[in-house]
Design a protein around this motif. Structure first.
Motif, mmCIF file in Angstrom:
data_model
loop_
_atom_site.group_PDB
_atom_site.id
_atom_site.type_symbol
_atom_site.label_atom_id
_atom_site.label_comp_id
_atom_site.label_asym_id
_atom_site.label_seq_id
_atom_site.Cartn_x
_atom_site.Cartn_y
_atom_site.Cartn_z
ATOM 1 N N SER A 122 38.057 29.739 28.717
ATOM 2 C CA SER A 122 38.883 29.198 27.686
ATOM 3 C C SER A 122 38.506 29.396 26.379
ATOM 4 C CB SER A 122 39.372 27.746 27.993
ATOM 5 O OG SER A 122 38.118 26.816 27.951
ATOM 6 N N GLU A 162 37.857 27.854 22.893
ATOM 7 C CA GLU A 162 37.713 26.467 22.287
ATOM 8 C C GLU A 162 37.380 26.484 20.880
ATOM 9 O OE1 GLU A 162 38.931 24.201 23.571
ATOM 10 O OE2 GLU A 162 38.914 25.064 26.018
ATOM 11 N N LYS A 194 37.681 26.346 17.109
ATOM 12 C CA LYS A 194 38.444 25.117 16.242
ATOM 13 C C LYS A 194 38.283 25.671 14.925
ATOM 14 C CE LYS A 194 39.820 22.595 19.678
ATOM 15 N NZ LYS A 194 38.949 23.129 20.868
ATOM 16 N N ASN A 218 35.041 19.685 23.140
ATOM 17 C CA ASN A 218 35.157 20.847 22.843
ATOM 18 C C ASN A 218 35.175 20.879 21.414
ATOM 19 O OD1 ASN A 218 35.077 22.103 25.368
ATOM 20 N ND2 ASN A 218 37.251 21.800 25.627
ATOM 21 N N THR A 219 34.384 20.284 20.445
ATOM 22 C CA THR A 219 34.369 20.272 19.153
ATOM 23 C C THR A 219 32.847 20.654 18.592
ATOM 24 O OG1 THR A 219 34.295 17.920 18.905
ATOM 25 C CG2 THR A 219 36.425 18.786 18.963
#
Length: 570
Positions: free
Chosen positions: A76, A78, A80, A123-124
């Motif tokens: 995936s 992720e 940002k 996921n940051t």
């Protein structure tokens, strides 16, 4: 659907496979994949059973973040808005639920020393504000975090110049500390790693870091590229120890710590670039071979792995991440086709199975242009030109044979040293003369090459009884002293070269014994030129009676005195 089933089957196999060897297996992945890349950051999170990949170089330098879920068998994206700047060849490590990254090179040759961390639960990304003195911006450094520790190591690297310092970031307090060389270390000292980049590294425990190979050439220094030396750093003692050689010299290799059994630790060294323009001959590592370090006995052994299917393509610049049952490998560049990779492989095993794997042989053959350069310079300057100068200095009054020998020795020495000089340039990646050995080398060669032209322009020696012309005296002054200065600088530079080449202790000892012998011989014969010393030594040593040279001016004065004496007798 089939990819999900394959991922489930692979997880079942991993859980029930017998332990007893180091075995490769490919990890299937479904859905969208991250772009193929090299020199990225990777972290495996045991609790979440996820692999995180950030950045790297896949044509353009990337700043995306991908997460692979081993249960779902899929990737995936992720990425940002808040994330680190695009970069590759960074230092990274997992602490708790966070992947830390620092250093690296971005587009336009921007180098970093900032710190970011990725939270795998949300996921940051978030920047980390640190205190203390951070490492200077760089890329190509090595380091990492020992599982369960809070210490992130950063060692050596490059950014216009090669570094030889080591730092630790304590992620519990976000404070940097310099653990080795606070500006008072020489980049080519023999007791700790020479300045380098593109080496691999792995933590052994919270107190020890291992590094291997890399490139020591260019960036205001010289040395092997690739290099085959390895070192272990003990943080509590702030001390490096060199390890015995075994694996082939390489850059862009990968290294990680296998799962421990009863406190037994083993480090795996994998892949890398083993041949470049500096390498003449080497024994390249096969696709099924890794090199394993026992950090307690400080010994490397070559181990033959097995595979449930095929082996990973030989590659460099891949990233390895430890897990509780083996090592994950992602990406890199295929060293046979130069194709970038985005596949995942798993090397199942632990410290016990590493010792049980079939053993191979350490690399028996490695020759590079740097070695040939050193040999040519030794025989050129260290033998022929030194002893050619010796003959001219101490035997020029013994007929004409000395001149023939002097000319043979000097011409042979200059030819060999010129060839060595060319190979020296070839063996340095860039910035050839921005370090002491290179700068002294160009000065020595210019002085040496000037001597044959100086000899062609020499004025004739005056006949018996004639006064030495001014031109002859000036020529002798320059010819003699330029030669002596060149030889002295050459001997100094060969000594520096022995250290830069990472020569074994036996080579150091042989060279310096030879150098001391040369100095003692020159000193002895220089003393013999002093009449009082010669007479005293002649009383205890079987020395021939020496006829001390008389200048033309002295000869003319003696003739005039003889004439006056004869006229007085008349």
């Amino acid at each position: 659907m089939w990819r999900t089933l394959a991922a489930f089957t692979w997880c079942i196999y991993l859980a029930v496979r017998p332990v007893g060897a180091l075995e490769w297996s490919s990890v299937p992945a479904s859905g969208a994949l991250p772009s193929a890349r090299r020199d990225m950051a990777v972290g495996y999170f045991q609790t979440q059973n996820k692999l995180v990949v950030f950045g790297g170089k896949g044509g353009p330098i990337t700043d995306d973040t991908w997460v692979f879920d081993f249960v779902a068998g899929s990737w995936s994206d992720e990425s940002k808005a808040t994330r680190p700047g695009a970069r590759f060849s960074m230092v990274y490590g997992v602490v708790g639920n966070h992947l830390y990254v620092t250093t690296g090179e971005g587009p336009g040759k921007i180098f970093y020393n900032d710190v970011w961390r990725f939270d795998v639960t949300s996921n940051t990304w978030s920047p980390v504000s640190t205190t203390g003195t951070p490492p200077r911006t760089r890329y190509g450094a090595a380091g990492g975090v020992y599982p369960g520790s809070t210490l992130l190591y950063v060692s050596l690297g490059f950014a216009g110049e090669r570094f030889f310092d080591t730092f630790v970031l304590d992620t519990s307090s976000n404070q940097w500390s310099t653990r080795f060389c606070e500006g008072n270390c020489h980049p080519s000292a023999p007791t700790y790693p020479h300045a380098r980049c593109l080496h691999s590294g792995s933590v052994v425990d919270a107190d020890r870091l291992v590094i291997y190979g890399g490139c020591l050439s260019g960036g205001e220094t010289g040395g092997p590229c690739p290099s085959g030396d390895s070192w272990i750093f003990r943080n509590s003692e702030q001390e490096w120890t060199r390890l015995p050689d075994c694996a082939s010299p390489r850059t862009y290799s990968s290294m990680a710590l296998l799962p421990e059994v009863n406190g037994q630790k083993r480090i795996v060294l994998y892949g890398g670039i083993e041949k470049n323009r500096q390498v003449i001959q080497t024994t390249e590592s096969p696709a099924d071979t890794v090199v394993v370090l026992d950090p307690d006995s400080m010994t490397w052994t070559t181990r033959i792995t097995t595979a449930s299917g095929s082996f990973p393509a030989k590659r460099a610049s891949a990233a390895m991440a430890p897990s509780s049952s083996g090592l994950y490998l992602f990406g890199g560049i295929n060293t046979e086709t130069n194709a970038l990779q985005n596949d995942i492989w798993f090397l199942a095993g632990n410290s016990t199975s590493a010792d049980q794997a079939a053993a191979g042989e350490c690399v028996p053959i490695f020759t590079n242009f740097l070695l040939v350069h050193g040999l040519l310079m030794f025989f050129g300057w260290g033998v022929f030109l030194v002893w050619g100068t010796f003959i001219a200095r101490y035997f020029s009054s013994s007929g004409t044979t000395w001149f023939l020998l002097h000319r043979i020795f000097q011409v042979s020495g200059l030819v060999l040293s010129f060839l060595g000089f060319v190979l020296g340039i070839v063996s340095v990646q860039f910035d050839h003369f921005k370090f002491a050995h290179g700068a002294i080398g160009i000065i020595v060669m210019l002085l040496g090459i000037s001597q044959p032209f100086n000899a062609l322009a020499r004025p004739h020696r005056p006949s018996e009884g004639e006064k030495t012309p001014l031109k002859r005296r000036i020529w002798e002054l320059f010819h003699h002293n330029i030669g002596r200065v060149a030889v002295a600088l050459a001997l100094i530079n060969i000594s520096l070269g022995v250290f830069l080449a990472l020569a074994h202790m036996a080579v150091w000892a042989l060279w310096f014994v030879y150098l001391i012998v040369v100095i003692l011989v020159f000193v002895f014969f220089e003393l013999l030129k002093i009449q009082v010393v010669h007479e005293k030594l002649a009383a205890i040593l079987p020395l021939k009676t020496k006829e001390y040279p008389v200048s033309n001016e002295q000869k003319m004065e003696n003739v005039a005195k003889a004439d006056e004496s004869q006229q007085g007798e008349k």
